[in-house]
Design a protein around this motif. Structure first.
Motif, PDB file in Angstrom:
ATOM      1  N   GLU A  96      -1.602  -0.394  -1.057  1.00 11.56           N
ATOM      2  CA  GLU A  96      -0.280  -0.949  -0.780  1.00 11.56           C
ATOM      3  C   GLU A  96       0.414  -0.193   0.334  1.00 11.56           C
ATOM      4  OE1 GLU A  96       2.120  -1.329  -4.252  1.00 11.56           O
ATOM      5  OE2 GLU A  96       1.090  -3.178  -4.873  1.00 11.56           O
ATOM      6  N   ASP A  97       0.172   1.108   0.421  1.00 12.43           N
ATOM      7  CA  ASP A  97       0.744   1.891   1.516  1.00 12.43           C
ATOM      8  C   ASP A  97       0.310   1.333   2.865  1.00 12.43           C
ATOM      9  OD1 ASP A  97       2.263   3.627   0.104  1.00 12.43           O
ATOM     10  OD2 ASP A  97       0.776   5.221   0.013  1.00 12.43           O
TER      11      ASP A  97
ATOM     12  N   ASN B 275       4.965   5.600  -3.299  1.00 15.32           N
ATOM     13  CA  ASN B 275       6.053   6.209  -2.525  1.00 15.32           C
ATOM     14  C   ASN B 275       5.963   7.728  -2.451  1.00 15.32           C
ATOM     15  OD1 ASN B 275       8.117   4.043  -1.715  1.00 15.32           O
ATOM     16  ND2 ASN B 275       7.778   3.545  -3.862  1.00 15.32           N
ATOM     17  N   LEU B 276       4.951   8.308  -3.090  1.00 13.61           N
ATOM     18  CA  LEU B 276       4.849   9.767  -3.128  1.00 13.61           C
ATOM     19  C   LEU B 276       4.521  10.389  -1.772  1.00 13.61           C
ATOM     20  CD1 LEU B 276       3.076  10.725  -6.484  1.00 13.61           C
ATOM     21  CD2 LEU B 276       5.314  11.488  -5.681  1.00 13.61           C
ATOM     22  N   SER B 277       3.760   9.674  -0.940  1.00 11.23           N
ATOM     23  CA  SER B 277       3.346  10.263   0.336  1.00 11.23           C
ATOM     24  C   SER B 277       4.555  10.621   1.198  1.00 11.23           C
ATOM     25  CB  SER B 277       2.425   9.297   1.095  1.00 11.23           C
ATOM     26  OG  SER B 277       3.066   8.044   1.297  1.00 11.23           O
ATOM     27  N   SER B 278       5.554   9.738   1.239  1.00  8.57           N
ATOM     28  CA  SER B 278       6.749  10.039   2.024  1.00  8.57           C
ATOM     29  C   SER B 278       7.550  11.172   1.391  1.00  8.57           C
ATOM     30  CB  SER B 278       7.621   8.789   2.166  1.00  8.57           C
ATOM     31  OG  SER B 278       8.026   8.315   0.900  1.00  8.57           O
ATOM     32  N   PHE B 279       7.511  11.277   0.057  1.00 12.21           N
ATOM     33  CA  PHE B 279       8.236  12.363  -0.616  1.00 12.21           C
ATOM     34  C   PHE B 279       7.657  13.715  -0.219  1.00 12.21           C
ATOM     35  CE2 PHE B 279       8.216  15.378  -4.188  1.00 12.21           C
ATOM     36  CZ  PHE B 279       9.570  15.636  -4.277  1.00 12.21           C
ATOM     37  N   TRP B 280       6.314  13.834  -0.223  1.00 12.01           N
ATOM     38  CA  TRP B 280       5.701  15.116   0.140  1.00 12.01           C
ATOM     39  C   TRP B 280       6.043  15.490   1.580  1.00 12.01           C
ATOM     40  CZ3 TRP B 280       4.968  17.287  -4.063  1.00 12.01           C
ATOM     41  CH2 TRP B 280       4.309  16.703  -5.146  1.00 12.01           C
ATOM     42  N   THR B 281       6.027  14.488   2.464  1.00 14.86           N
ATOM     43  CA  THR B 281       6.364  14.766   3.858  1.00 14.86           C
ATOM     44  C   THR B 281       7.802  15.245   3.994  1.00 14.86           C
ATOM     45  OG1 THR B 281       4.804  13.078   4.603  1.00 14.86           O
ATOM     46  CG2 THR B 281       6.467  13.799   6.177  1.00 14.86           C
TER      47      THR B 281
END
Length: 268
Positions: free
Chosen positions: A25-26, A119-125
């Motif tokens: 989905e990303d 949505n976790l990938s943007s959070f880590w960034t």
């Protein structure tokens, strides 16, 4: 409580699928955009610049608790961006996919979790960005930073509970998602993201009511961990209240989900 146990059992059994679908989905979300997944990180950075210019420069909210406004704001807005988007995406996750999953054997309760993970990938960034900004402004790593593990766990647990609740109610009450969007906009300004209402001029009763907000608990927790302002067990009342709210949404959300799951297609 049996429904809550069933809910988490389905989540653990579907972990592999949750991560695979969220990764797909990303890529699918931005495949028609020239910059692709870059927008996943560019949009929150643009928003941070806007809020900093308005509140940190224009309105002269330069400091909070002796800390420069920019790192103070960035570390608070990082979990908020993630929770806001994950909440709204999870609330419509079953509604968007229920017709597909009705034709195959699929753990419907995993759909909100897929949106959370995607949505976790943007959070880590954004977390890395907030750490870099903090280092630039003289904030140094401390033992308190290990609290991020606890507050990350709190954040995920709340999002799962709130997500399963919202996704079920969004199907039962079609206007609920629109209402939730408006509520989330309001919560942005009363969750301590842009200003510290605990040191403001609010009456004690109002401040106490605002502290009941579970989004505030996570936002302030990440901020206190980075700034080394204390441990979570030093706020026992707020901690107990937060977990009681999580338990409430887990119990009510899982009950609604399993009670109406077989009728989701008909209700839509």
């Amino acid at each position: 409580m049996k429904e809550v146990v069933t809910l988490f059992k389905e989540q653990f059994e579907s972990l592999g699928m949750i991560f695979r679908i969220s990764k797909y989905e990303d890529r699918a979300s931005y495949q028609s955009h020239y910059l692709g997944l870059v927008w996943e990180y560019l949009y929150p950075l643009i928003q941070i610049c806007i809020y900093w210019l308005v509140f940190g420069v224009g309105l002269k909210h330069g400091q909070s608790s002796g800390v420069d406004y920019l790192p103070w704001m960035v570390i608070g807005i990082t979990p908020w961006f993630f929770m806001n988007r994950a909440t709204l995406d999870a609330s419509k996750s079953i509604y968007q996919r229920v017709s597909m999953v009705s034709k195959m054997k699929f753990p419907v309760s995993a759909l909100p979790s897929i949106k959370i993970v995607s949505n976790l990938s943007s959070f880590w960034t954004m977390l890395v960005v907030s750490i870099v900004v903090g280092l630039i402004y003289g904030i140094r790593p401390s033992i308190y930073w290990i609290e991020w593990i606890y507050y990350f766990f709190c954040m995920i647990m709340f999002l799962i509970a709130f997500g399963i609740f919202n996704s079920a109610v969004s199907i039962l009450i079609r206007d609920y998602h629109v209402l939730l969007q408006s509520v989330m906009r309001m919560l942005f300004y009363i969750s301590g993201v842009l200003f510290n209402f605990e040191t403001g001029s609010f009456p004690p009763v109002v401040t106490r009511l605002l502290q009941l907000n579970p989004f505030f608990y996570v936002v302030s927790g990440f901020r206190e961990a980075m700034l080394g302002q204390g441990w979570f067990w030093q706020r026992p009342t707020l901690t107990i209240e937060f977990w009681l709210i999580v338990l409430f949404f887990l119990l009510v959300g899982s009950h609604l989900h399993y009670k109406f799951r077989s009728r989701f297609v008909d209700l839509i």
